[in-house]
Write an enzyme that holds these catalytic residues in place. Structure first.
Site, PDB file in Angstrom:
ATOM      1  N   TYR A  33       0.831  -1.205   0.000  1.00  0.00           N
ATOM      2  CA  TYR A  33       0.000   0.000   0.000  1.00  0.00           C
ATOM      3  C   TYR A  33       0.863   1.251   0.000  1.00  0.00           C
ATOM      4  CZ  TYR A  33       0.899   0.886   4.989  1.00  0.00           C
ATOM      5  OH  TYR A  33       1.493   1.176   6.190  1.00  0.00           O
ATOM      6  N   ARG A  52       8.134   4.141  -4.758  1.00  0.00           N
ATOM      7  CA  ARG A  52       8.239   3.171  -3.655  1.00  0.00           C
ATOM      8  C   ARG A  52       7.233   2.036  -3.839  1.00  0.00           C
ATOM      9  NH1 ARG A  52       7.569   5.239   2.392  1.00  0.00           N
ATOM     10  NH2 ARG A  52       5.422   5.458   1.669  1.00  0.00           N
ATOM     11  N   LYS A 149       6.526  -1.993   1.969  1.00  0.00           N
ATOM     12  CA  LYS A 149       5.327  -1.425   2.602  1.00  0.00           C
ATOM     13  C   LYS A 149       4.140  -2.370   2.401  1.00  0.00           C
ATOM     14  CE  LYS A 149       3.124   3.129   3.119  1.00  0.00           C
ATOM     15  NZ  LYS A 149       3.239   3.301   4.554  1.00  0.00           N
ATOM     16  N   GLU A 182      12.014   2.439  14.355  1.00  0.00           N
ATOM     17  CA  GLU A 182      11.088   3.480  13.877  1.00  0.00           C
ATOM     18  C   GLU A 182       9.824   3.450  14.724  1.00  0.00           C
ATOM     19  OE1 GLU A 182       9.743   2.709   9.834  1.00  0.00           O
ATOM     20  OE2 GLU A 182       9.784   0.545  10.203  1.00  0.00           O
ATOM     21  N   LEU A 207      11.027   1.338   7.260  1.00  0.00           N
ATOM     22  CA  LEU A 207      10.439   1.733   5.987  1.00  0.00           C
ATOM     23  C   LEU A 207      11.158   3.005   5.524  1.00  0.00           C
ATOM     24  CD1 LEU A 207       8.083   1.095   3.965  1.00  0.00           C
ATOM     25  CD2 LEU A 207       6.962   3.057   5.004  1.00  0.00           C
TER      26      LEU A 207
END
Ligand code: PLP
Length: 285
Positions: A33, A52, A149, A182, A207
């Site tokens: 996504y 990406r 992702k 993260e 990411l």
């Protein structure tokens, strides 16, 4: 006004916007996504988000089901049909619908494409940034390819809920070496005592945030020093400032980590300036 979603070639009212029970995104989290910020009805950093997306699709071997130009048209159409001035647009592509089997469908099936959009409350987001947020730390128990992702976000959801249960807004994942990777849906940054910005190198453990990349341009443009390296939780406790970056949160100051104040416990000047300046460095589509 009712919300409209794009589902596999059709623009549908939300109540009719459905995917099949044997969609592999639903059964295996076999999908990827993207989320883009929308400002003034325009997509922010669309080019980089689509780049990406192509990378994520390639890594999990799902084919891009249409041209990137066609995807761009759909994203814009969903934004327009939902009359989004300020908000986000969400795009999901799964491997498609097939009888449940871990192996890829053979013959190949058409990937499922879903696009939704929704408004965000600008005043509320600015008020949150002016106050700053609290985070807790949690062990990073995700798989080894969080640079892709994918929609497989259960550890992120559990960590986010743990943060809320502890009266915080978000969680920072910490790896086996005690270093921060993260946040649950954002990249993590600190400003050290000597004013250097630090964020983790974009390897397989985080990411590769588009906002992170644009923030690098803003950091350099504003003449700040920056280091791309892992930082420990102990360093974060001793930091002058901390913040997170993501498409919908831009640069959001972190003022407490595990109940300890960061710096003086207020949003720092560097994070605040980067937030103010951010859109000068972003691409508007
Ligand atoms: N890290 C994770 C785990 C995320 O889910 C996100 C965004 O959703 C980010 C970082 C930030 O990425 P971006 O700046 O592209 O929104």
């Amino acid at each position: 006004m009712s919300r409209i979603a794009y589902v596999n070639g059709r623009y549908l009212p939300f109540r009719d916007a459905k995917v099949h029970v044997e969609d592999r995104g639903y059964q295996f989290a076999d999908g990827v996504y993207e989320v883009c910020e929308v400002r003034g009805g325009r997509l922010i950093d669309e080019r980089r988000h689509i780049e990406r997306l192509k990378r994520s699709l390639g890594e999990v071997r799902i084919r891009l089901p249409m041209s990137t130009t066609a995807l761009g048209v759909i994203l814009r159409e969903v934004v327009a049909r939902n009359r989004i001035g300020y908000g986000l647009v969400y795009l999901q592509i799964s491997r498609g619908v097939a009888r449940r089997d871990h192996a890829f469908p053979s013959p190949e099936v058409a990937p499922s494409v879903v696009v939704t959009a929704r408004r965000l409350d600008l005043a509320r987001n600015e008020a949150l940034a002016a106050k700053g947020i609290a985070v807790i730390s949690v062990p990073d128990n995700r798989w080894g390819r969080v640079d892709i992702k994918t929609v497989g976000l259960l550890p992120n959801a559990l960590a986010r809920q743990a943060a809320i249960d502890h009266g915080a807004r978000d969680a920072w994942f910490v790896d086996n070496d005690g270093a921060v990777t993260e946040a649950t849906s954002a990249n993590a940054w600190i400003v050290t005592a000597d004013g250097t910005l630090v964020t983790r190198r974009a390897d397989h453990s985080i990411l590769r945030g588009i906002t992170r990349a644009v923030t690098f341009d803003a950091v350099k443009g504003q003449g700040f020093k920056v280091e791309e390296r892992a930082f420990t939780l102990a360093e974060a406790f001793a930091a002058r400032e901390a913040f997170i970056t993501s498409a919908t949160q831009i640069v959001l100051p972190v003022v407490r980590i595990d109940g300890r104040a960061v710096g003086d416990g207020k949003p720092g000047p560097i994070a605040s300036r980067l937030r103010r300046e951010f859109h000068r460095y972003a691409e508007v589509g």
